[in-house]
Each structure stands twice: as structure tokens, then as C-alpha cells.
Design an enzyme around this catalytic site. Structure first.
Site, short mmCIF file in Angstrom:
data_model
loop_
_atom_site.label_atom_id
_atom_site.label_comp_id
_atom_site.label_asym_id
_atom_site.label_seq_id
_atom_site.Cartn_x
_atom_site.Cartn_y
_atom_site.Cartn_z
CB SER A 79 -0.92 0.00 1.23
OG SER A 79 -1.79 1.12 1.19
CE LYS A 87 -2.78 -2.81 -0.42
NZ LYS A 87 -3.60 -2.83 -1.60
CG HIS A 143 -5.14 -1.13 3.46
ND1 HIS A 143 -5.23 -0.84 2.11
CD2 HIS A 143 -4.42 -0.12 4.00
CE1 HIS A 143 -4.62 0.28 1.85
NE2 HIS A 143 -4.11 0.75 2.98
CG ASN A 144 -7.00 -2.35 -0.97
OD1 ASN A 144 -6.11 -1.95 -0.24
ND2 ASN A 144 -6.81 -2.63 -2.24
CD GLU A 159 -7.71 2.57 -1.02
OE1 GLU A 159 -8.04 2.52 -2.22
OE2 GLU A 159 -6.63 2.09 -0.59
#
Length: 298
Positions: free
Chosen positions: A121, A171, A174-175, A178
Site C-alpha cells: 500500500s 491488505k 485495508h482496501n 479505503e
């Protein structure tokens, strides 16, 4: 000098290559399509095919993949693994589905090859100057090449997270987060746009980006976009998704976790393909600023 084989020289891959070079890591690279800038960069050793790249590296080899998720990653792994030998290491630095990662890990383990998943990231700037790296895989293997991750990561931006799949799982989440954060920013500007106030969004995003509770990289990208186009008049508010939001929702259903904000942000992206709303313009502009993602122009 330490050497790494890098397959994939797109926006993220090329910037990672430059980051590696800055840290005195010799980059042996391959991509099907290479632009003139890369061809003219004599610090990168380019190869005509994957086989010649692999054979040029000393054992145990480290091969970092920075290619699109899905079938392309599978095809590259299938090819490169045919040239590798026992104890060589493949790192998948792309946005792969963690379920695919678990499958690939087991397949490569049966071939006595090591597989590490590395969620990456920070956008293109992070890849170039210091990324956030979320790493999963066998701990003993990760620790052997931890120098690579600490070299490429920003300060405190690297973590070993556990068994195979954990890096890509983290991840993915995380996205998903986001997605929700960008949607909230976009909706906030939508409300500003529909109000009775004649607001300068460049000034609004500037003050929000400096010292406010909602400051951060995403607000910085909104500010950057408004400096270029104060009303985003040249952008169509269509926002694509690359899979991670859907995967996050699927995982939430599997583990019975409630994630309504992330779910609704994905649905808003689907909706953006039918109508042109200011909030989607904001999200599209931010994605373009931090990751070079495509924006649709009028």
C-alpha cells in the site's frame, strides 16, 4: 550486492524497482511491455523473457511479482515456478485474493518452493519512496529476506503478520476500509456542492488536509485534485473497483462480521456507473491522484 528478480514494471512495479535501486538492490526485471523510460534506465537489468531472468539469478533466488491479480498472476507463477529450484522464493506483491494465495502457497510448497504474500500500500509514491508492506508466509523464510521488506517500507511501515495468506487478507481489509473512507469524503463534498454556500473546494480540502481530524493521505489527494480542477468538471463520476471490496464483503459473510459502511461504499461504486454524482467524482479523482487509476473524461 543483493539481487531481486522483478516481474511486472507497471506503475507500482517500476517505482518499486527504483526504490530497490536506491537501497543498493540489483534489479533483474521483465515485463511484456516496457516503455522508453524503463529501457533507458541502465540501473535496471532487463531480460527478454522470464526464463533468462531466472537463470541469471544466483540461488536461492528471490522473484517479486507485481502483476494484476487473478489469472495473470496464476499464469506467471506457473511459468516462473517451472524454472525455479528447491528453496527459491516467490513474493506476490499484488492485490491477490487471499484464497488464491492459500492455494498457490500449497501448490508451490509441494514443489519445495517458498511463497510469500505481500500486501503493498501507499500508491505509486509509497512504492517509490517507502511503502506500507503487510507480509504473510512461513516465518523462517520471511525473516531470511526481511532486509528486502524493511528496505522498501517507510518507517514502521512493514509488519510480518503470520501464516500464508495473512498479508493479502490484511491488505484486502485495508482496501475495504479505503473504500469506506473515500466514499465518506466524496459524500461530504456532495453535501457541500448541494448547499446554498458558494465554496472553494480547493480551500476546503486544503484546510481539512492540514491539522483537522480528517487529515491524511486521502484528503491530500482530494486537495491535489482540486488544485488541478477546482470543480472537477473534466471528470465523469464513474468509479471502478478492482475486486478487493467484493472480497472483503464475501469474507465478512463467511466470518459473520458486520461491515455496512464498506458494503455500502462498494454498492455506491456500482451505482456510479449509471449516474454522475459529485461524490463519485471526488473518489475517482482521489484514486487517480494516489494510484494513477483511470478516470473517465467528458
Amino acid at each position: 550486492m543483493k539481487k531481486v528478480g522483478l516481474i511486472g514494471l507497471g506503475r507500482m512495479g517500476y517505482n518499486l524497482a527504483l526504490n530497490m535501486i536506491d537501497h543498493e538492490i540489483e534489479v533483474y526485471a521483465y515485463d511484456k511491455v516496457v516503455n522508453e523510460e524503463i529501457k533507458n534506465n541502465k540501473s535496471i537489468k532487463l531480460f527478454a523473457d522470464i526464463k533468462s531472468l531466472v537463470k541469471a539469478l544466483a540461488k536461492p533466488r528471490i522473484i517479486w511479482l507485481m502483476v494484476p491479480a487473478g489469472d495473470i498472476t496464476d499464469n506467471v507463477i506457473n511459468e516462473v515456478s517451472g524454472y525455479l529450484e528447491k528453496d527459491d522464493i516467490i513474493i506476490d506483491g499484488g492485490n491477490s485474493n487471499y484464497n488464491d494465495t492459500l492455494r498457490r502457497y500449497q501448490t508451490l510448497k509441494e514443489k519445495q518452493l517458498n511463497f510469500i504474500d505481500c500486501g503493498t500500500s501507499g500508491g505509486t509514491d509509497g512504492a517509490r519512496h517507502g511503502a506500507s508492506l503487510m507480509v504473510g508466509g512461513d516465518e523462517s523464510i520471511v525473516k531470511k529476506i526481511e532486509w528486502l521488506f524493511t528496505s522498501l517500507a517507510t518507517k514502521d511501515g512493514y509488519a510480518y503478520l503470520g501464516k500464508a495468506g495473512s498479508g493479502h487478507f490484511v491488505k484486502m481489509v485495508h482496501n475495504g476500509i479505503e473504500y469506506g473512507m473515500m466514499q465518506a469524503i466524496g459524500e461530504g463534498f456532495e453535501l457541500l456542492e448541494k448547499s446554498d454556500f458558494n465554496l472553494d473546494y480547493k480551500e476546503v480540502s486544503k484546510v481539512w488536509a492540514h491539522g483537522s481530524i480528517i487529515e491524511g493521505l486521502l484528503m491530500d489527494t482530494a486537495y491535489s485534485a482540486f488544485k488541478k480542477d477546482d470543480k472537477l468538471t473534466s471528470i465523469i463520476g464513474r468509479v471502478d473497483d478492482s475486486g478487493e471490496g467484493q472480497w472483503t464483503i464475501e469474507a465478512a459473510l463467511k466470518y459473520k462480521a458486520s461491515i455496512p459502511v464498506i458494503a455500502n461504499s462498494l454498492f455506491a461504486r456500482y451505482k456510479s456507473r449509471d449516474e454522475d454524482h459529485f461524490s463519485e467524482k471526488i473518489v475517482a479523482a482521489m484514486r487517480n491522484e494516489f494510484g494513477g487509476h483511470k478516470v473517465y473524461k467528458k
